[in-house]
Design an enzyme around this catalytic site. Structure first.
Site, short mmCIF file in Angstrom:
data_model
loop_
_atom_site.label_atom_id
_atom_site.label_comp_id
_atom_site.label_asym_id
_atom_site.label_seq_id
_atom_site.Cartn_x
_atom_site.Cartn_y
_atom_site.Cartn_z
N SER A 152 23.53 22.78 -17.67
CA SER A 152 24.37 23.29 -18.75
C SER A 152 25.04 22.18 -19.55
O SER A 152 25.46 22.41 -20.69
CB SER A 152 25.43 24.25 -18.19
OG SER A 152 26.26 23.58 -17.26
N HIS B 282 23.80 13.86 -14.73
CA HIS B 282 24.79 13.91 -13.65
C HIS B 282 24.13 14.33 -12.36
O HIS B 282 23.15 15.07 -12.35
CB HIS B 282 25.95 14.86 -13.98
CG HIS B 282 25.52 16.26 -14.37
ND1 HIS B 282 25.02 16.56 -15.62
CD2 HIS B 282 25.52 17.42 -13.68
CE1 HIS B 282 24.75 17.85 -15.68
NE2 HIS B 282 25.02 18.40 -14.52
P1 DGP Z 1 24.92 21.56 -14.67
O1 DGP Z 1 24.95 23.07 -14.70
O2 DGP Z 1 24.00 21.02 -13.60
O3 DGP Z 1 24.68 20.98 -16.03
O4 DGP Z 1 26.38 21.13 -14.19
C1 DGP Z 1 27.47 21.02 -15.06
C2 DGP Z 1 28.72 21.14 -14.23
O5 DGP Z 1 29.80 20.70 -15.02
C3 DGP Z 1 29.05 22.53 -13.77
O6 DGP Z 1 28.96 22.62 -12.33
C4 DGP Z 1 30.49 22.76 -14.18
C5 DGP Z 1 30.96 21.38 -14.59
N1 DGP Z 1 31.90 21.36 -15.69
C6 DGP Z 1 31.79 22.01 -16.88
N2 DGP Z 1 32.83 21.74 -17.66
C7 DGP Z 1 33.63 20.88 -16.96
C8 DGP Z 1 34.87 20.23 -17.25
O7 DGP Z 1 35.47 20.37 -18.32
N3 DGP Z 1 35.38 19.44 -16.27
C9 DGP Z 1 34.75 19.26 -15.06
N4 DGP Z 1 35.35 18.48 -14.17
N5 DGP Z 1 33.58 19.85 -14.77
C10 DGP Z 1 33.04 20.65 -15.71
#
Ligand code: DGP
Length: 116
Positions: free
Chosen positions: A97, A102
């Site tokens: 997403s 990452h």
């Molecule tokens: P993926 O779905 O693999 O792209 O993981 C993206 C992750 O990022 C998801 O587990 C939630 C996290 N995430 C989204 N927005 C934020 C944010 O503003 N801060 C933090 N710490 N994590 C976030």
């Protein structure tokens, strides 16, 4: 080398423009807690450089990919995890997403297989 994208969420976290709970960092990588934790330990490890996914990071810099993986292992050790899962969702069909590379570091509970 650091390349950033203005409207990228993780670039903004790396730049300190959006707050995050940072747990570890290196010259090339940053580790911070996932906002939507799926396990007692759920940390994201990102390269400071903007690339869209982990494979792109491997192409851009094997050294920086190794730095991300090594920092993930350091986080797991510092969190006291005996076993853990490193996840790199790659592509929207795999639930990626945020299109800044990452690794998810997940641990602290029993992890089942296969993942959903
Ligand atoms: P993926 O779905 O693999 O792209 O993981 C993206 C992750 O990022 C998801 O587990 C939630 C996290 N995430 C989204 N927005 C934020 C944010 O503003 N801060 C933090 N710490 N994590 C976030």
């Amino acid at each position: 080398m650091t390349e950033t994208v203005a409207d990228c969420l993780f670039c903004r976290i790396v730049a300190g423009q959006i707050p995050a709970t940072v747990v570890a960092e290196t010259e090339h990588s940053l580790a911070f807690r996932d906002i939507d934790g799926q396990a007692p330990t759920h940390v994201l490890v990102v390269p400071r450089r903007h690339v869209p996914d982990a494979v792109s990071l491997a192409t851009a810099s094997a050294r920086e990919l190794a730095d991300v993986v090594t920092l993930a292992a350091r986080v797991a050790a510092e969190e006291g995890l005996e076993g853990y899962r490193l996840v790199a969702n790659t592509g929207a069909a795999a639930q990626q997403s945020v299109f800044h590379a990452h690794l998810h570091v997940l641990g602290g509970r029993e992890l089942t297989w296969p993942p959903g």
